[in-house]
Design a protein around this motif. Structure first.
Motif, PDB file in Angstrom:
ATOM      1  N   THR A 117       0.820  -1.226   0.000  1.00  0.00           N
ATOM      2  CA  THR A 117       0.000   0.000   0.000  1.00  0.00           C
ATOM      3  C   THR A 117       0.852   1.275   0.000  1.00  0.00           C
ATOM      4  N   SER A 174      -3.245   4.414  -7.734  1.00  0.00           N
ATOM      5  CA  SER A 174      -3.916   5.707  -7.554  1.00  0.00           C
ATOM      6  C   SER A 174      -4.947   5.681  -6.424  1.00  0.00           C
ATOM      7  N   LEU A 175      -5.225   4.499  -5.900  1.00  0.00           N
ATOM      8  CA  LEU A 175      -6.226   4.377  -4.835  1.00  0.00           C
ATOM      9  C   LEU A 175      -5.674   4.864  -3.498  1.00  0.00           C
ATOM     10  N   SER A 176      -6.588   5.146  -2.582  1.00  0.00           N
ATOM     11  CA  SER A 176      -6.172   5.505  -1.221  1.00  0.00           C
ATOM     12  C   SER A 176      -5.674   4.243  -0.518  1.00  0.00           C
ATOM     13  N   LYS A 177      -4.970   4.430   0.574  1.00  0.00           N
ATOM     14  CA  LYS A 177      -4.418   3.289   1.328  1.00  0.00           C
ATOM     15  C   LYS A 177      -5.531   2.326   1.744  1.00  0.00           C
ATOM     16  N   ARG A 178      -6.621   2.873   2.233  1.00  0.00           N
ATOM     17  CA  ARG A 178      -7.729   2.026   2.684  1.00  0.00           C
ATOM     18  C   ARG A 178      -8.343   1.249   1.523  1.00  0.00           C
ATOM     19  N   ASP A 179      -8.502   1.926   0.380  1.00  0.00           N
ATOM     20  CA  ASP A 179      -9.077   1.247  -0.786  1.00  0.00           C
ATOM     21  C   ASP A 179      -8.137   0.166  -1.324  1.00  0.00           C
ATOM     22  N   LYS A 180      -6.843   0.428  -1.225  1.00  0.00           N
ATOM     23  CA  LYS A 180      -5.872  -0.598  -1.638  1.00  0.00           C
ATOM     24  C   LYS A 180      -6.013  -1.841  -0.754  1.00  0.00           C
TER      25      LYS A 180
END
Length: 396
Positions: A117, A174-180
């Motif tokens: 992440t 390109s995703l946020s850490k949480r979305d990753k």
């Protein structure tokens, strides 16, 4: 005395008892000492008034009684307290066992997940390295084979590529850490489902243990082990009860000037031994109920597994392409079912370990009252089971 002051006094007493035991060559945990202090204070025969503050004499008396009992290593009473301490410290509910297991797994996975992440991969080599880390994370989280086994890695990589080709890493980055983290979790479930389905179809399954088959052997074996220990414990308890009743009956018939025969067993020790057996029995019943629950869960999981595999077969049969919206949720559900099997494996292992660990806490009374000694005192004595006893007194 305030609550804080009272707690401070108790802690000091516990510490002093532990230190005195240590000075006499017996190491004891503060948890065991705390249990002993509570048992001694609550025992009416020790004449402690729990409604008032302990005097200095009370404290010294309490310390002496506790130290004496903790140093009496051949005491069934001490074994019972140790048994209670062990069970209190090591046993919890199914939900708590599994929650703790998942917490440990997650903590072990965190460094790997964080590398993924937090990655800022740009070059081709860096992106390939990131993808390999994702494969490793998927394998570690799924528990299906070793990430160091080349065959397992190849299979997992192929499954991941079928749902998340390396070309999609740019979008992932390109995703946020949480979305990753969320996507990694979802990919793990889908890849796990694919590998399990392929194993069922005979097209893969490298490094995947047949958990249903293993559990179908392990659950009955564990049930048998617990039941054997339980029956042996009950058998001993029935003998102790019969002898104790015989001795009590003799005492009631005797005149004040009379005493029991010199070869009589110690009634106080016999009572302690009986209490130990009954406490052991209670804990064994708890373990047995949990193992039975495992058996029920495995049966349900097997039914769900068969149903899900059948539905998946019907979904993909003779089709070159299947909409992901139809098949991915099924792969995820398949992975969830398999996770249930893994949970039962964990629980069964924990329960088996607890079962084995309880046994040493019943050794002292077995040494005090070996079978040959008991047999001498059981001549012409009727040994009643709990059920027989209840029937005899009219409760059944």
């Amino acid at each position: 005395m305030s609550r804080a002051q009272a707690e401070s006094v108790i802690k000091n007493i516990i510490r002093e008892i532990a230190q005195e035991c240590a000075s006499k060559g017996q190491a004891v945990s503060e948890t065991l000492v705390a249990f002993m202090v509570k048992a001694v204070v609550l025992d009416p025969s020790n004449e402690f008034n729990v409604d008032r503050t302990l005097t200095k004499d009370d404290v010294q008396k309490l310390i002496k009684i506790c130290v004496d009992r903790l140093l009496d290593t051949a005491s069934p009473s001490l074994d019972t307290i140790k048994l209670q301490v062990y069970f209190d410290m090591n046993y919890t509910t199914r939900a708590d066992f599994l929650a703790e297991h998942r917490r440990v797994l997650d903590s072990r996975l965190q460094p790997v997940i964080r590398e993924i992440t937090d990655s800022r991969a740009r070059t081709r080599e860096e992106l390939e390295s990131l993808y390999r880390k994702m494969v490793s994370a998927v394998l570690l989280r799924s528990g299906l084979g070793s990430p160091t086994d080349i065959g397992v890695v190849r299979e997992a990589t192929a499954a991941l590529q079928s749902v998340f080709p390396q070309t999609e890493l740019g979008t992932f980055m390109s995703l946020s850490k949480r979305d990753k983290e969320r996507q990694l979790q979802e990919l793990t479930m889908i890849v796990t489902g694919i590998r399990l389905f392929n194993k069922e179809c005979g097209k893969g399954g490298e490094g995947i243990d047949d958990l249903p088959a293993i559990l179908n052997e392990a659950v009955p074996a564990t049930t048998q082990n617990v039941d054997t220990e339980l029956q042996q414990t009950l058998k001993t308890a029935y003998k102790y009860t019969a002898i104790a009743q015989k001795m009590i009956a003799l005492l009631m018939e005797m005149k004040p000037s009379q005493s029991l025969p010199p070869d009589s067993l110690s009634l106080p020790l016999l009572k302690q031994a009986l209490i130990n057996c009954r406490q052991h029995e209670a804990f064994l019943h708890i373990i047995l109920n949990d193992v039975i629950r495992c058996a029920q869960q495995v049966e349900q999981l097997e039914s769900h597994l068969a149903s899900r595999l059948e539905q998946l077969q019907a979904t993909v049969q003779s089709k070159t392409a299947v909409p992901t919206a139809q098949v991915y949720p099924q792969f995820i559900h398949l992975a969830q079912i398999w996770s249930g099997f893994q949970d039962e494996m964990v629980l069964l292992s924990v329960l088996s370990n607890i079962l084995v660990s309880l046994e040493p806490f019943s050794r002292s009374h077995k040494m005090l009252f070996p079978d040959d000694v008991l047999q001498q005192h059981l001549e012409n004595v009727e040994i009643l089971t709990d059920q027989m006893r209840l029937t005899k007194v009219g409760f059944m």
